[in-house]
Motif scaffolding. Structure first.
Motif, PDB file in Angstrom:
ATOM      1  N   UNK A 648       7.323  -4.121  -1.012  1.00 29.69           N
ATOM      2  CA  UNK A 648       6.232  -3.919  -0.086  1.00 29.69           C
ATOM      3  C   UNK A 648       6.478  -4.651   1.212  1.00 29.69           C
ATOM      4  N   UNK A 654       1.539   0.031   5.367  1.00 30.17           N
ATOM      5  CA  UNK A 654       1.155  -0.109   3.982  1.00 30.17           C
ATOM      6  C   UNK A 654      -0.337  -0.191   3.858  1.00 30.17           C
ATOM      7  N   UNK A 655      -0.751  -0.287   2.648  1.00 28.48           N
ATOM      8  CA  UNK A 655      -2.174  -0.260   2.369  1.00 28.48           C
ATOM      9  C   UNK A 655      -2.737  -1.645   2.528  1.00 28.48           C
ATOM     10  N   UNK A 656      -3.988  -1.688   2.770  1.00 29.46           N
ATOM     11  CA  UNK A 656      -4.623  -2.993   2.908  1.00 29.46           C
ATOM     12  C   UNK A 656      -4.772  -3.601   1.531  1.00 29.46           C
ATOM     13  N   UNK A 657      -5.041  -4.881   1.526  1.00 27.62           N
ATOM     14  CA  UNK A 657      -5.101  -5.541   0.242  1.00 27.62           C
ATOM     15  C   UNK A 657      -6.394  -5.258  -0.493  1.00 27.62           C
ATOM     16  N   UNK A 660      -7.092   0.488  -2.174  1.00 31.64           N
ATOM     17  CA  UNK A 660      -5.806   1.158  -2.097  1.00 31.64           C
ATOM     18  C   UNK A 660      -5.995   2.647  -1.901  1.00 31.64           C
TER      19      UNK A 660
ATOM     20  N   UNK B  55      -4.450  -3.852  -8.035  1.00 33.27           N
ATOM     21  CA  UNK B  55      -4.009  -2.525  -7.583  1.00 33.27           C
ATOM     22  C   UNK B  55      -2.575  -2.490  -7.077  1.00 33.27           C
ATOM     23  N   UNK B  56      -2.138  -3.562  -6.461  1.00 31.89           N
ATOM     24  CA  UNK B  56      -0.799  -3.479  -5.869  1.00 31.89           C
ATOM     25  C   UNK B  56       0.298  -3.387  -6.902  1.00 31.89           C
ATOM     26  N   UNK B  59       2.032  -0.126  -7.447  1.00 28.28           N
ATOM     27  CA  UNK B  59       3.015   0.340  -6.471  1.00 28.28           C
ATOM     28  C   UNK B  59       4.317  -0.426  -6.577  1.00 28.28           C
TER      29      UNK B  59
END
Lengths: 772, 194
Positions: A648, A654-657, A660, B55-56, B59
């Motif tokens: 990442x 990228x996505x925010x924390x 998602x 959630x991360x 990925x």
């Protein structure tokens, strides 16, 4: 070497021409006024002149151009003698050339007409060097080591200045220097102008000694950032000197400290703003690609001048301008423009460096500035070295307590020894006001001696020292496959652990998403944003040379193996053809060339060995096997480099924390996510199957649970996944250690009330069964 | 973060964990807060679903593998001690500081870190990374365009490069040897926030 011998003659000739022109010019100047009228009268009387010698007309630009030419020719001669440049750095040789030229001019004119004047240096020669440094700066490395660099730049420089000034003053009081008229404040001023490590000199010396990148960035970053301190110190002490000793009180000192912050941060801010401006501009320059590169130069230069105008740190300004905009303009601009910018910056920077060193040499040959005071000069040299080492050791010792990877002693020695002074110090010395500072010439002389010592002597001895101390060099060694994979595994593992333990990573940019969400959206073209996808970068960086080697390798091996491996490349082309043709026309062109090469491998006559056509013979079998190995190796490394998922940290957009979402363009994350979800489904089901009657499991699996399966995933399971038609890894990660399960048929709803068939007999819906 | 010793009493086995893992009291407290945060149903232990709530991780190509490392063989729950013990592997190695009562082989020594990394591959704990296990990892780490054959060839070469006793598998010693030039401490440490 006859050509080079001729070149030397050329240079001599050019210089003699210069001298001749000089003397002519002076002669002409004296009768200039008389001739002025005379000329017009003359022309009236003698008719139309066919040809006339209009020297005054072109004199200034002509001289400039001549000097540039001479400097470049000098560099050419120097670089031709490679066996000399391995021992003596080019910068030292250029200074010596400057001595030579200065001597010639002195001999012809008895006065040094050409010098390195501060105006020329600070306005016309220095900015492009710093812009190039900023543009080519490895940002990640820089910011990772930012703390250390800042400490050295600020505290180290202040320490250098203070100790040098005070020690010299102490020695003066002690009588070591004889009778000179310098007060404490002037000593401090002198110390401040000699304190700063010079970026030009550092680049010149370190580029030939390939030390490891952390060491390099520490010294180099320090040399750039300390300008903020130097400017402040110099101005503050200059003001103090003019005020006189009595007017200094706490208020002035406080003002001095405040001015440091203003100068440093203000300069950086100006640079940052200009960097943003450049990035924004390149967003809209699609139609004027031909002069797109020009914007960088103009705006970079304006950044420098604006900061200078506001009496902020100009070096910091232009450096941050370059650092800030590099990422965006590299993506926004056309590939050719990027190349142009890169090359042109290098030309300017290198050219400036050359000219600076030559003129540093020339400026020395001037009787009027030389005042020799043995004590002063020797003591200065001594103190500079000693205090530099002390400063480095103490500061690094302090820093190492907080660093993850401490800086070794050997590296520290090199850092200390790499504290080179250069043209900036000389420029500042010439700027001194001689009415207030009586001993200006002494200071100039000493500065010159110091610069020569550091650049020539320390430059020559740097390489042997590095080798003797066995400093860790820049890593050139090729990693093994396991190392490559493991490095990536570590990266991913760290990210995972950070996520699990709720840490914000130790990365330099805490809120990476601000940068990605807002700045990239703002500053990048939409097509550039798409291009940033890693998969595209893979192709973009695919070296044609790489492909050529592969091709020639295949040729040597024989045509048959080649056909077999052709599939590899063809697959890529097919995959990307439909999806992304519009976003990357130039990449398609590359691909086209690639396939052209491959298809025509047999027809290519560009084989290096000169074999026109690969022959098929019995002994080729052996060669085939060997070649197969080699190609496998090339292939394996290549594949790894291309296809390892980046973590990442390296992802953009990228996505925010906090929540998602899926970015449709992010193939990689899609893939990983699909796979993870599938495997979790799998293990959940197998967990159920194995009869683990844990009531906790059941209620968790409902659509609102964190393990939500987006509808597109569920759908995708049933149909042939367009992403990977031929390979779904059959062996799933055993979620519960010890269980291995095959892929079973999946339902749309993860919650199934009835029993699920164990997947041994069933074929996955996608088609042919894959076995190991 | 407030007085440590009084709140440390709330942490189960706090003192012992501090000794064992080398985390400071502040670190431990923070990790305990995180543990409680992940433990949504307040059971006192974590299950796989709790990890999946991060959630991360979905990925992350080896996210599930890392989570699996928290679970001891055969267990389905992770209590706080195991949680901390696993995380202790990622502490930076301290060189010269000796703590009173420090373990002889602390969790964040180079050897232990390598062992942790090794176990990421060697899921069946037989002490060797077999071809199949390596293939699994490679499959997870590489994009979908890589065909099965290419995977095989990569795995083949990797094993070839590292396998010294020619048993077509990578033992822990071979693994360690192939990584001897890598700065494990640098690559496998994170600075835990206080």
């Amino acid at each position: 070497m006859s050509r080079c011998g001729n070149l030397r003659l050329w240079i001599l000739g050019l210089v003699l021409l210069l001298c001749f022109i000089q003397s002519e010019e002076r002669r002409l100047k004296s009768d200039h006024h008389e001739h002025n009228e005379g000329h017009s009268n003359m022309s009236a009387s003698t008719g139309v002149p066919i040809v006339s010698f209009k020297w005054h007309h072109v004199e200034p630009p002509y001289l400039i151009a001549l000097w540039v030419l001479v400097s470049f020719l000098g560099k050419l001669v120097i670089e031709a003698n490679h066996h000399v440049t391995t021992y003596i750095p080019e910068s030292a040789l250029l200074i010596c050339l400057g001595f030579l030229l200065g001597g010639m001019i002195w001999g012809a004119d008895k006065v040094q007409t050409f010098k390195l004047t501060p105006t020329v240096f600070f306005f016309y020669l220095l900015p492009q060097i710093i812009l190039d440094s900023g543009y080519a700066m490895p940002n990640k490395l820089f910011f990772t080591n930012m703390g250390g660099i800042l400490i050295h730049a600020i505290i180290g420089t202040c320490w250098n200045a203070a100790t040098l000034g005070l020690s010299l003053w102490g020695c003066h009081k002690g009588g070591a220097m004889g009778d000179i008229d310098i007060g404490l404040l002037q000593y401090l001023l002198f110390g401040s102008l000699l304190a700063a490590v010079d970026p030009v000199a550092v680049i010149a010396v370190f580029e030939q000694v390939h030390v490891n990148e952390v060491l390099f960035i520490m010294v180099f970053g320090e040399s750039l950032l300390n300008d903020g301190v130097t400017v402040v110190l110099f101005n503050v002490f200059d003001a103090f000197v003019s005020l006189g000793g009595g007017a200094i009180d706490a208020k002035e000192i406080v003002k001095g400290i405040i001015s440091f912050f203003v100068v440093a941060f203000g300069g950086s801010l100006v640079g940052f703003v200009f960097g943003l401006l450049i990035s924004l501009l390149t967003r809209c320059t699609k139609n004027i690609q031909i002069i797109e590169p020009g914007f960088i130069f103009v705006l970079g230069y304006l950044a420098y001048l604006t900061a200078e105008m506001l009496s902020l740190s100009a070096i910091l300004s232009v450096m941050f301008c370059g650092m800030c905009c590099q990422k965006y303009i590299n993506s926004n601009m056309d590939e050719r423009s990027v190349q142009t910018v890169r090359s042109a910056l290098k030309v300017f920077a290198n050219g400036s460096e050359t000219i600076i060193f030559v003129f540093l040499g020339i400026s020395a040959i001037d009787k009027s500035i030389w005042v020799w005071n043995t004590g002063f000069i020797l003591l200065t040299l001594f103190f500079i070295l000693v205090y530099r080492f002390i400063g480095v050791f103490v500061l690094t010792w302090m820093m190492n307590r907080f660093r993850l990877v401490p800086i070794s002693l050997v590296d520290q020695v090199i850092m200390g020894y790499g504290g080179l002074r250069g043209a900036v110090a000389y420029g500042l010395a010439v700027l001194l006001d001689e009415t207030r500072i009586k001993e200006k010439n002494l200071m100039i002389s000493t500065t010159l001696i110091v610069v020569y010592f550091t650049v020539i002597f320390q430059g020559i001895t740097m390489k042997p020292l590095v080798q003797w101390l066995k400093v860790k060099r820049a890593a050139l060694v090729e990693l093994s496959l396991i190392e490559k994979v493991q490095n990536k595994v570590f990266d991913h593992a760290l990210i995972a652990i950070e996520d699990i333990s709720g840490q914000i990573g130790h990365n330099y940019m805490r809120d990476k998403n601000f940068e990605e969400k807002w700045m990239s959206w703002f500053l990048l073209k939409s097509s550039a944003r798409k291009k940033q996808d890693r998969l595209f970068n893979v192709f973009h960086e695919l070296n044609l040379q790489d492909a050529m080697e592969y091709v020639t390798e295949g040729e040597r091996r024989g045509s048959l193996d080649f056909i077999r491996n052709e599939n590899a490349f063809v697959d890529f082309k097919k995959k990307f053809d439909e999806d992304f043709a519009e976003a990357m026309p130039d990449i398609m062109a590359d691909m086209g060339v690639l396939s052209f090469f491959i298809m025509n491998a047999r027809v290519l006559n560009v084989n290096k060995e000169g074999d026109p056509v690969p022959s098929v013979s019995l002994e080729m079998h052996e060669q085939n096997l060997r070649g197969l190995r080699q190609a496998e190796e090339i292939n394996a490394h290549h594949l790894l480099e291309q296809h390892l998922y980046k973590g990442r940290k390296q992802h953009r957009h990228k996505f925010s924390r906090s929540h998602f979402s899926i970015n449709q363009d992010e193939n990689e994350v899609q893939e990983i996510f699909q796979r993870t979800m599938r495997s979790r489904l799998e293990s959940f089901k197998s967990g159920k199957m194995a009869g683990i009657e844990n009531p906790a499991f059941m209620p968790d699996v409902d659509p609102s649970s964190p393990m939500h399966i987006p509808p597109w995933l569920a759908d995708a399971e049933l149909e042939v996944s367009p992403v990977a038609p031929s390979q779904r890894a059959q062996v799933r990660l055993p979620w519960m250690p010890g269980h291995l399960h095959r892929l079973s048929s999946l339902r749309t709803s993860p919650r199934s009330g009835d029993s699920v068939q164990e997947g041994d007999e069933q074929l996955p819906p996608s088609g042919s069964r894959q076995t190991f | 973060m407030g007085s440590s010793s009084s709140s440390l009493n709330n942490v189960p086995d706090g003192q012992q964990l501090m000794q064992e893992t080398g985390f400071s009291a502040a670190h431990l407290l923070r990790l305990y807060e995180r543990f409680k945060f992940l433990d949504k149903d307040n059971r006192g232990h974590l299950r796989s679903e709790d990890f999946e709530a991060v959630p991360e991780l979905s990925e992350n190509p080896i996210g599930d593998r890392i989570v699996g490392a928290f679970f001891l063989p055969g267990q389905e729950t992770v209590d706080f001690s195991s949680f901390v013990r696993v995380l202790a592997h990622f502490r930076p190695t301290e060189k010269n500081r000796t703590r009173a009562g420090a373990q002889p082989d602390p969790a964040n020594s180079r050897n232990r870190k390598l062992k942790f990394a090794f176990r990421l591959y060697d899921q069946d704990r037989d002490g060797k990374i077999s071809r199949i296990e390596l293939l699994q990892v490679l499959r997870e780490m590489l994009g979908m365009q890589v065909t099965e054959e290419q995977l095989q060839s990569i795995a083949d070469r990797a094993i070839q490069e590292a396998d010294l006793d020619k048993d077509d598998a990578i033992s822990f010693d071979e693994f360690r040897k192939s990584l001897e030039k890598v700065n494990i401490d640098h690559k496998m440490s994170i600075r835990f926030l206080e």
